[in-house]
Design an enzyme around this catalytic site. Structure first.
Site, short mmCIF file in Angstrom:
data_model
loop_
_atom_site.label_atom_id
_atom_site.label_comp_id
_atom_site.label_asym_id
_atom_site.label_seq_id
_atom_site.Cartn_x
_atom_site.Cartn_y
_atom_site.Cartn_z
N GLY A 10 40.73 51.39 40.45
CA GLY A 10 40.89 50.64 39.21
C GLY A 10 39.52 50.39 38.60
N ASP A 40 49.28 50.69 49.49
CA ASP A 40 50.34 50.59 48.47
C ASP A 40 50.91 49.17 48.47
OD1 ASP A 40 52.49 50.73 46.81
OD2 ASP A 40 53.44 52.44 47.80
N TYR A 103 41.57 38.63 42.51
CA TYR A 103 41.31 38.48 41.07
C TYR A 103 42.55 38.03 40.34
CZ TYR A 103 37.25 40.98 42.56
OH TYR A 103 36.11 41.33 43.24
N THR A 105 43.77 36.06 36.24
CA THR A 105 43.66 36.27 34.80
C THR A 105 43.76 34.99 33.99
OG1 THR A 105 44.92 37.24 32.96
CG2 THR A 105 46.17 36.78 34.91
N ASP A 106 43.20 35.01 32.79
CA ASP A 106 43.38 33.89 31.85
C ASP A 106 44.84 33.79 31.41
OD1 ASP A 106 42.51 36.44 30.29
OD2 ASP A 106 43.64 35.24 28.85
N TYR A 129 53.70 39.08 33.41
CA TYR A 129 52.47 39.45 34.14
C TYR A 129 51.71 38.20 34.58
CZ TYR A 129 47.54 40.82 34.53
OH TYR A 129 46.25 40.97 34.95
N LYS A 133 50.88 36.98 38.41
CA LYS A 133 49.51 36.75 38.90
C LYS A 133 49.35 35.32 39.41
CE LYS A 133 46.42 39.14 38.78
NZ LYS A 133 45.96 40.11 39.82
N TRP A 154 39.92 40.33 29.64
CA TRP A 154 39.49 41.42 28.75
C TRP A 154 38.53 42.41 29.45
CZ3 TRP A 154 38.60 39.52 23.01
CH2 TRP A 154 39.68 38.72 22.62
#
Ligand code: NDP
Length: 297
Positions: A10, A40, A103, A105-106, A129, A133, A154
């Site tokens: 990624g 996986d 990790y 996310t906002d 999503y 998360k 972003w």
């Protein structure tokens, strides 16, 4: 020290292959099996087996279901990859006494207001999503494993697809581009995320009280519209032939998508900068570097 990296191909995973290499023996996996190991995340039982076989000191999870719109119709898969698989990593890390670096996310926030979100602010995702998360974050905390969770936003890399590259492609094809002007955030380089991760790992090894949740984004803020204008100005100024003549700012409401997007993606990075004594460069410096690489300028 043995480090297991998941999601090695990624945007962030690719850069982590570089930044983690000097820290120890790095076993980097993607979803394809290698020597009986498989990273996986859609198969949590196999993932558990892989972690037991490797028995790492540190697990770094850069793999995720990141297709924001598709997650609305593939909720079960998004939950399995972002939620259940993360829970498996956390449980195994706890029983091994290993660190888990993860990790997020906002998109765990609802995007209201204009203030940068802090780690202590109330979460309330507006799309599936974000919810998946958030489930991953909560599983890490609930497991009691030693962890670092970095929420970012972003993300771009010279390798892989991202907004800036899409704008460059469209600017060659179209005379007018409509770009959303009321979502605000900070474009953040996968290379910066990977470098900060390695530096933070070094520090938590000797100072485990630094464990926890951190916001990690480049400094400054911008709308998608101004970000697009920046990318296109750079390309034009560096001799690229573009068809685009007009970039038109549009509101989010004029561009309906399956998944809702938060308007306020600003993240406050004080905690990270203070606890780890780190400087976060402004978003323009990383974006310029990526553009030079992509355009070979
Ligand atoms: P990418 O989409 O570039 O990479 C995600 C990686 O996860 C890909 O290599 C993908 O592999 C892999 N993956 C997906 N499903 C599975 C699976 N079932 N098993 C194993 N691997 C899988 O994401 P980023 O590098 O940009 O994101 C890194 C982290 O940052 C993620 O946790 C993401 O949620 C978070 N983040 C990203 C943002 C962004 O703008 N991209 C914004 C905020 C947070 P494959 O290519 O084979 O599908």
């Amino acid at each position: 020290m043995k480090i297991l990296l998941l999601g090695k191909n990624g945007q962030v995973g690719w850069e982590l292959q570089r930044s983690l290499a000097p820290l120890g023996d790095l076993i980097a996996l993607d979803r394809n099996p290698v020597d009986g190991l498989t990273g996986d995340l859609s198969n949590p039982d196999q993932l558990r087996e892989t972690i037991r076989q490797v028995a790492p000191n540190i697990i770094v999870n850069a793999a995720a279901y990141t297709a924001v719109d598709k997650a609305e119709s593939e909720a079960e898969l998004a939950n399995r990859v972002n939620g259940q698989a993360t829970q498996v990593m956390a449980e195994e890390a706890a029983s091994l006494g290993a660190w888990l670096i993860h990790y997020s996310t906002d998109y765990v926030f609802n995007g209201e207001g204009v203030k940068p979100w802090r780690e202590t602010d109330v979460v309330s995702p507006v799309n599936h999503y974000g919810a998946s998360k958030l489930a991953g974050e909560q599983a890490v905390v609930a497991s009691g494993c030693k962890h670092l969770i970095f929420r970012t936003s972003w993300v771009y890399g010279a390798r892989g697809n991202n907004f800036a590259k899409t704008m460059l492609r469209l600017a060659k094809e179209r005379e007018t581009l409509n770009v959303i002007a009321d979502q605000i955030g900070a474009p953040t380089g996968a290379d910066l995320i990977a470098d900060v991760t390695a530096l933070a790992i070094r520090q938590v090894m000797t100072n485990p009280q630094l464990a926890g949740l951190y916001h990690l984004v480049a400094a400054g803020e911008v709308s998608w519209y101004d970000y697009a204008a920046y990318v296109i100005d750079f390309a034009k100024g560096n001799g690229e032939t573009l068809a685009v003549e007009v970039i038109k700012p549009i509101p989010t409401t004029a561009y309906p998508t399956p998944a809702a997007r938060p308007l306020n993606s600003r993240l406050d990075t004080c905690k990270l900068r203070n606890n780890f004594s780190l400087h976060l460069p402004d978003w323009q410096s990383g974006v310029t570097r990526m553009l030079r690489e992509v355009l070979n300028k």
